[in-house]
Design an enzyme around this catalytic site. Sequence first.
Site, PDB file in Angstrom:
ATOM      1  CG  HIS A  42      -1.660   1.239   1.533  1.00 27.38           C
ATOM      2  ND1 HIS A  42      -3.152   1.202   1.241  1.00 27.38           N
ATOM      3  CD2 HIS A  42      -1.438   2.519   1.876  1.00 27.38           C
ATOM      4  CE1 HIS A  42      -3.588   2.452   1.539  1.00 27.38           C
ATOM      5  NE2 HIS A  42      -2.749   3.196   1.654  1.00 27.38           N
ATOM      6  CD  GLU A  43       1.645   3.400   3.662  1.00 25.71           C
ATOM      7  OE1 GLU A  43       1.577   4.501   3.053  1.00 25.71           O
ATOM      8  OE2 GLU A  43       0.639   3.292   4.540  1.00 25.71           O
ATOM      9  CG  HIS A  91       0.106   6.156  -0.951  1.00 25.56           C
ATOM     10  ND1 HIS A  91      -0.878   6.682  -1.486  1.00 25.56           N
ATOM     11  CD2 HIS A  91      -0.197   5.613   0.195  1.00 25.56           C
ATOM     12  CE1 HIS A  91      -1.837   6.598  -0.562  1.00 25.56           C
ATOM     13  NE2 HIS A  91      -1.513   5.840   0.527  1.00 25.56           N
ATOM     14  CD  GLU A 102      -5.330   6.008   1.478  1.00 33.21           C
ATOM     15  OE1 GLU A 102      -5.555   4.845   2.042  1.00 33.21           O
ATOM     16  OE2 GLU A 102      -4.089   6.403   1.491  1.00 33.21           O
ATOM     17  CG  HIS A 107      -7.587   6.797   5.131  1.00 30.14           C
ATOM     18  ND1 HIS A 107      -7.246   8.141   5.351  1.00 30.14           N
ATOM     19  CD2 HIS A 107      -6.464   6.142   4.915  1.00 30.14           C
ATOM     20  CE1 HIS A 107      -5.999   8.013   5.330  1.00 30.14           C
ATOM     21  NE2 HIS A 107      -5.490   6.903   5.006  1.00 30.14           N
TER      22      HIS A 107
END
Length: 549
Positions: A354-355, A358, A378, A444
């Site tokens: 996920h990070e 980004h 997101e 989110h």
Amino acid sequence: MKVQASLLCLAIVSALATAQAAAPTDKQSPEEKAAAVRAAVVARANALVSSNPGAVHRANADVFTVSDVVVDANGSEHVRYERTFDGLPMIGGDFVVHSRDAKLGGFSQMLKSSARPGLAERIGADEAIVEAGAVFPVKFTEAPTARKVVYARNASPVLAHEVVFHGFKPDQTPTEMHYVVDATSGKIIDQWDGIHTAKPGSGGGSCTATAAVGTGKTLMAGNVVLNTSMCGTSYQMVDVSRGSGATHNMAMKTSGMGTLFTASVNTWGNNLLSNSQTVAADAHYGVATTWDYFKNVHGRNGIANDGKGAISRVHYGRNYQNAFWSDSCFCMTFGDGDNGASIYPLVAIDVAGHEMSHGVTSRSANLIYSGESGGLNEATSDIFGTMVEYYANNASDPADYVVGEELFPNNASMRNAIRWMFKPSLDGASPDCYSSTLGNLDVHYSSGVANHFYYLLAEGAVVPSGFGAGTWANLTPASLVCNGNTSLAGIGRDAAGKIWYRALTVYMTSSTNYAAARTATINASTDLYGASSAQTNAVKAAWSAVSVN
């Protein structure tokens, strides 16, 4: 006359660049060949832009700068541009030109007007900082900055100041708040955080490192292979095979980059929290797996597609229960949770994916972290974090469409998680279906509709199995769709992932909203599978099933 002059200059430059960008030769290095190809692609795109000023809503003083180039296997070319007006950055003015064989295929953009504001300000930078400072919720840690911009994000272009404040939230999350202050009225017309979190709320030494292969005894993924390096007689958590990405120990601090993990043996951790290397091994493994997913599935060579690795920082803060990506340090940061009392360190593989995703978004569509585009940002990280989990195929962490379930102790039924993609409303805040007020939610939560779309696209209106006796045990296909289409069939994760990646990197822009995301994914699927294919029809049906029509 000024427009004609600027367009003529662009056309001349493009012609010269095309003439100079000779076909690559065997005498050139791979880097030189790539540069020659890129120069020719950019030259052709520049020529198309110069001959179609109205299509990109070009004004007299607009200047375009290339930020990314994508060339398909079939020769189609996609060049992404940033825009300035009279030297001022234009937020929301970016676009992508699509072509093949020097023939225009179209443009992807959100800007709808060639009108531009006057440059005389009523509110100066200092006043804008005061206005933004009045709403910045915490103490700032460095002097705020302001730059004059043209703000054109889903709105008629206006003169504004982009003010940036840095600080720390009460939970230790750093914050890099961007406030857009109207230079005429002094009102804050948009805001977003440059720090992208999982939840709401460089030091390699001086020697020449050589590649090494060690073992990570992780907390969540079992014993895994770790690519590291050897520097003298010491091993380092530096992955030479993946752009020299490194893992650092923050030692419960919140400032600086920490210290590189080193050891005398190439075994890291002991599968327990008692060893500080254990969760470092989790993060190092998760980032490496994410790198491999993007490279082997999508042909992307690292976050910025330039082969350079990023820094991962673990043991951030004290009992910090989140993880985040920061563009300013080109790094991912992972907190320790409360060391397993109620939440483990946030180094699960879908969180790492996920990070890192980004970062991929920031180096492609750069979806602004506010409103509907923020929700899509997101969702992109949830989507690819989930696909990384499937790609890893690790028996210690079976893949699913639940984000962060491994972070919670005694969670076999997955009743605790960060998000549930198949039914976003299970978190009590994310809507399952689109509405016109979606952009008012925290990003989110507004991400839920895109997550929901992606699940339905990949799997169809099918209730996932293996969730025990949780509160969602009685879900039915009808409860997974917003329009009653329980016959909706999935196209599989591989096709769905390729469609979303292409939509992100080729068709989405910084201000893409849900309606534009529908168009982007339809275009992406059409490119990959054909306009009348089962995949493209499924994209349309899945968006309709979450009320994006």
